[in-house]
Design an enzyme around this catalytic site. Structure first.
Site, PDB file in Angstrom:
ATOM      1  N   ALA A 265       0.727   4.339   9.624  1.00 55.49           N
ATOM      2  CA  ALA A 265       1.163   2.949   9.785  1.00 55.49           C
ATOM      3  C   ALA A 265       0.233   2.010  10.551  1.00 55.49           C
ATOM      4  CB  ALA A 265       2.540   2.924  10.425  1.00 55.49           C
ATOM      5  N   ALA A 266      -0.648   2.539  11.415  1.00 54.41           N
ATOM      6  CA  ALA A 266      -1.447   1.625  12.261  1.00 54.41           C
ATOM      7  C   ALA A 266      -2.513   0.883  11.437  1.00 54.41           C
ATOM      8  CB  ALA A 266      -2.139   2.424  13.367  1.00 54.41           C
ATOM      9  N   PRO A 267      -2.760  -0.389  11.726  1.00 52.30           N
ATOM     10  CA  PRO A 267      -2.231  -1.187  12.834  1.00 52.30           C
ATOM     11  C   PRO A 267      -0.869  -1.834  12.577  1.00 52.30           C
ATOM     12  CG  PRO A 267      -3.890  -2.448  11.663  1.00 52.30           C
ATOM     13  CD  PRO A 267      -3.860  -1.098  11.014  1.00 52.30           C
ATOM     14  N   GLY A 268      -0.318  -1.687  11.377  1.00 54.52           N
ATOM     15  CA  GLY A 268       1.055  -2.167  11.192  1.00 54.52           C
ATOM     16  C   GLY A 268       1.244  -3.219  10.120  1.00 54.52           C
ATOM     17  N   GLY A 269       0.191  -3.511   9.333  1.00 53.23           N
ATOM     18  CA  GLY A 269       0.314  -4.535   8.287  1.00 53.23           C
ATOM     19  C   GLY A 269       1.487  -4.248   7.356  1.00 53.23           C
ATOM     20  N   LYS A 270       1.513  -3.045   6.828  1.00 52.96           N
ATOM     21  CA  LYS A 270       2.568  -2.747   5.843  1.00 52.96           C
ATOM     22  C   LYS A 270       3.905  -2.509   6.536  1.00 52.96           C
ATOM     23  CE  LYS A 270      -0.816  -1.320   2.483  1.00 52.96           C
ATOM     24  NZ  LYS A 270      -2.021  -1.326   3.364  1.00 52.96           N
TER      25      LYS A 270
ATOM     26  N   GLU B  10       2.183   6.832  13.362  1.00 52.70           N
ATOM     27  CA  GLU B  10       0.717   6.889  13.387  1.00 52.70           C
ATOM     28  C   GLU B  10       0.310   8.086  14.231  1.00 52.70           C
ATOM     29  OE1 GLU B  10      -2.049   5.396  12.012  1.00 52.70           O
ATOM     30  OE2 GLU B  10      -3.100   6.847  13.268  1.00 52.70           O
TER      31      GLU B  10
ATOM     32  N   ASP C 141       0.262   5.222   3.208  1.00 54.81           N
ATOM     33  CA  ASP C 141      -0.916   4.360   3.033  1.00 54.81           C
ATOM     34  C   ASP C 141      -2.070   5.182   3.596  1.00 54.81           C
ATOM     35  OD1 ASP C 141      -2.336   2.040   2.418  1.00 54.81           O
ATOM     36  OD2 ASP C 141      -2.144   1.290   4.460  1.00 54.81           O
TER      37      ASP C 141
ATOM     38  N   CYS D 128      -7.050   2.112  -0.065  1.00 56.73           N
ATOM     39  CA  CYS D 128      -7.892   0.935  -0.317  1.00 56.73           C
ATOM     40  C   CYS D 128      -9.204   1.415  -0.934  1.00 56.73           C
ATOM     41  CB  CYS D 128      -8.088   0.111   0.945  1.00 56.73           C
ATOM     42  SG  CYS D 128      -8.798   1.020   2.295  1.00 56.73           S
TER      43      CYS D 128
HETATM   44  N1  SAM Z   1      -0.778   1.143   6.810  1.00 61.21           N
HETATM   45  C1  SAM Z   1      -1.714   0.551   7.738  1.00 61.21           C
HETATM   46  C2  SAM Z   1      -1.605  -0.950   7.640  1.00 61.21           C
HETATM   47  O1  SAM Z   1      -1.174  -1.472   6.605  1.00 61.21           O
HETATM   48  O2  SAM Z   1      -1.920  -1.631   8.636  1.00 61.21           O
HETATM   49  C3  SAM Z   1      -3.123   1.059   7.508  1.00 61.21           C
HETATM   50  C4  SAM Z   1      -3.208   2.548   7.534  1.00 61.21           C
HETATM   51  S1  SAM Z   1      -4.826   3.210   7.394  1.00 61.21           S
HETATM   52  C5  SAM Z   1      -5.205   2.934   5.752  1.00 61.21           C
HETATM   53  C6  SAM Z   1      -4.521   4.928   7.449  1.00 61.21           C
HETATM   54  C7  SAM Z   1      -3.994   5.468   8.761  1.00 61.21           C
HETATM   55  O3  SAM Z   1      -3.843   6.897   8.638  1.00 61.21           O
HETATM   56  C8  SAM Z   1      -4.929   5.264   9.929  1.00 61.21           C
HETATM   57  O4  SAM Z   1      -4.266   4.536  10.946  1.00 61.21           O
HETATM   58  C9  SAM Z   1      -5.279   6.657  10.412  1.00 61.21           C
HETATM   59  O5  SAM Z   1      -5.354   6.758  11.808  1.00 61.21           O
HETATM   60  C10 SAM Z   1      -4.136   7.493   9.877  1.00 61.21           C
HETATM   61  N2  SAM Z   1      -4.512   8.907   9.703  1.00 61.21           N
HETATM   62  C11 SAM Z   1      -5.734   9.465   9.835  1.00 61.21           C
HETATM   63  N3  SAM Z   1      -5.674  10.813   9.643  1.00 61.21           N
HETATM   64  C12 SAM Z   1      -4.384  11.089   9.391  1.00 61.21           C
HETATM   65  C13 SAM Z   1      -3.684  12.297   9.131  1.00 61.21           C
HETATM   66  N4  SAM Z   1      -4.314  13.461   9.060  1.00 61.21           N
HETATM   67  N5  SAM Z   1      -2.350  12.208   8.942  1.00 61.21           N
HETATM   68  C14 SAM Z   1      -1.734  11.028   8.992  1.00 61.21           C
HETATM   69  N6  SAM Z   1      -2.342   9.861   9.222  1.00 61.21           N
HETATM   70  C15 SAM Z   1      -3.654   9.890   9.429  1.00 61.21           C
END
Ligand code: SAM
Length: 454
Positions: free
Chosen positions: A111-116, A134, A179, A232
């Site tokens: 979820a980070a940083p939280g857009g969705k 996250e 995501d 993405c």
């Molecule tokens: N959904 C977020 C938004 O809309 O702001 C963006 C998410 S970003 C594409 C993917 C996220 O997955 C990152 O914050 C990352 O830290 C986390 N991530 C990395 N490795 C992971 C893992 N093994 N399991 C779950 N999440 C992970």
């Protein structure tokens, strides 16, 4: 310059060399549109700019303002979000058939940083609970700040490995969104780092990690529930092949989604999954892949109650409830953790309690404040709650200069208009925080971590 492997993958995928060259040109030279998503739970002067077709709260701005200097940004009036990402909200709303069912539980696994998550939280409102998870702790703290600023009060921020959800909250959620961390091809024009780090090996690594996350996330979804997957990036290994694998491995059903041709989104079916590609030479936004399926199986038979664990909450004294309940509109349950008082939408209380027993919760509901003996100190989260009753406080409208002083955690230059004691600070009518006037001085209640240097 793009890697030849990357170009080869695009050619295999798109088939048409002319189209590949237009996409590469957009990644290399295309302008990055600026877009925001307005918070429907707060008031914000309607921004100028054009609509984002697939999101009723989305707006493209003609130019990029300084968001950090804008009070409405700090009040949570809008979220700066790249337009393609807003499409997952369309998928959610379509899959729910126009009305959010009472008691819905949605998990946003990465979820980070939280857009969705903030978008899901706007759609769900107090009809259900949104869990923004996250795994990386410092990213989860940023997520918690963004959820606090958004202020809906329906969101629980956790920092757990996806496997914890699979084992402790099996088949508990009605909607699960992943995501996934990915190779970021769709971000090439935004991020030099994404371009530099790209390799075929990294694509394979990302796909393997995504598969693990998806398998865990799937376990947390109930039969009949909806699964939304997004990345993405453009390549098949992290997108279509992931959906082929999911549908081959598990019982999946198709979900119909309206996607008008004029939106210019490439879409089609892969096994039972409906898949969507946003290409920056076709749509105004960055690259995005999104897909949706429904989990098959007998609905309603397998919803499991998680094992009972220690309840972290304490009761809040009735007198204190009497004191704080007038600060929020609506129906809230108050509970304490140590000296801190939290408010949770009453309808969501039982789910929030379950989540607090099972997961590592960083933030949930509204952090109302702390009790020091008989003295109550309100929290910044209370000021940012979309349900705050502004008329329950002495309030003070800030000038631009005062707003920036406050955001730097400096004393306000002129205390004349402030009431002695607690003041709610407003920017164009919207709460941005609290300060205390003590004689000729002010004491800010903006947390240190929220300080900005402008
Ligand atoms: N959904 C977020 C938004 O809309 O702001 C963006 C998410 S970003 C594409 C993917 C996220 O997955 C990152 O914050 C990352 O830290 C986390 N991530 C990395 N490795 C992971 C893992 N093994 N399991 C779950 N999440 C992970």
């Amino acid at each position: 310059m793009f890697s030849t492997d990357f170009i080869r993958l695009l050619e295999e995928q798109l088939g048409d060399p002319e189209e590949v060259s237009r996409l590469l040109n957009a990644l290399e030279n295309g302008s990055q549109p600026t877009s925001i998503r307005v918070n429907p739970h707060k008031c914000h002067p309607a921004p100028t700019g054009s609509d984002v077709n697939w999101c009723r709260w989305g707006r493209y701005l003609a130019e990029r303002p300084s968001f950090t200097r804008d009070g409405h940004f700090h009040a949570g009036g809008y979220y700066v979000q790249e337009a393609s990402s807003m499409f997952v909200g369309h998928l959610l709303e379509q899959s729910l058939g126009g009305e959010v069912p009472e008691g819905v539980r949605l998990l946003d696994m990465c979820a980070a940083p939280g857009g969705k998550s903030t978008l899901y939280s706007s759609i769900v409102g107090h009809r259900g609970v949104v869990v923004a998870n996250e795994v990386i702790r410092n990213r989860a703290l940023t997520l918690a700040d963004n959820i606090t600023r958004w202020g809906v009060g329906n969101t629980v921020v956790t920092s757990n490995d996806p496997s914890h959800y699979a084992s402790s909250l099996e088949e508990w959620f009605d909607v699960v969104a992943v995501d996934a961390p990915c190779s970021g091809e769709g971000m090439f024009r935004k991020s030099e780092e994404a371009r530099r780090d790209w390799s075929l090996d990294n694509v394979r690594l990302c796909a393997a990690r995504q598969r693990r996350i998806v398998a865990d996330a799937w376990q947390a979804l109930r039969p009949g529930g909806v699964f939304i997957y997004s990345t993405c990036t453009f390549n098949r290994a992290e997108n279509e092949e992931m959906m082929e694998w999911l549908c081959g491995e598990f019982d999946c059903e198709h979900v119909d989604i309206e996607c008008p041709e004029e939106w210019n989104i490439a879409h089609g079916r892969v096994a039972e999954a409906e898949c969507f590609h946003f290409y920056p030479h076709r749509t105004e936004g960055e690259g995005l892949f999104a897909a949706i399926v429904r989990k098959g199986g007998e609905v309603g038979t397998k919803r499991k109650a998680p094992k009972a664990r220690k309840n972290p909450f304490g009761e809040v004294d009735r007198k204190v409830v009497g004191q704080v309940s007038g600060m929020l509109e609506g129906d809230w349950k108050f509970a304490s953790i140590g000296e801190t008082i939290y408010a949770y939408p009453t309808a969501l209380w039982s789910d929030i309690r379950t989540l607090s027993e099972q997961m590592s919760v960083l933030f949930a509901g509204v952090k109302v404040g702390e009790l020091f003996g008989k003295k109550f100190k309100p929290d910044h989260s209370l000021a940012l709650s979309a349900h705050l009753r502004v008329d329950a406080f002495n309030s003070y409208e800030l000038s631009a200069e005062e707003l920036h002083c406050y955001l730097r955690r400096e004393e306000l230059p002129n205390v004349g208009g402030l009431t002695e004691g607690l003041n709610l600070l407003l920017w164009e009518g919207q709460p941005v925080g609290f300060t205390k006037r003590i004689g000729p001085r002010t004491n800010t209640l903006l947390p240190k971590e929220w300080r900005i240097f402008i």
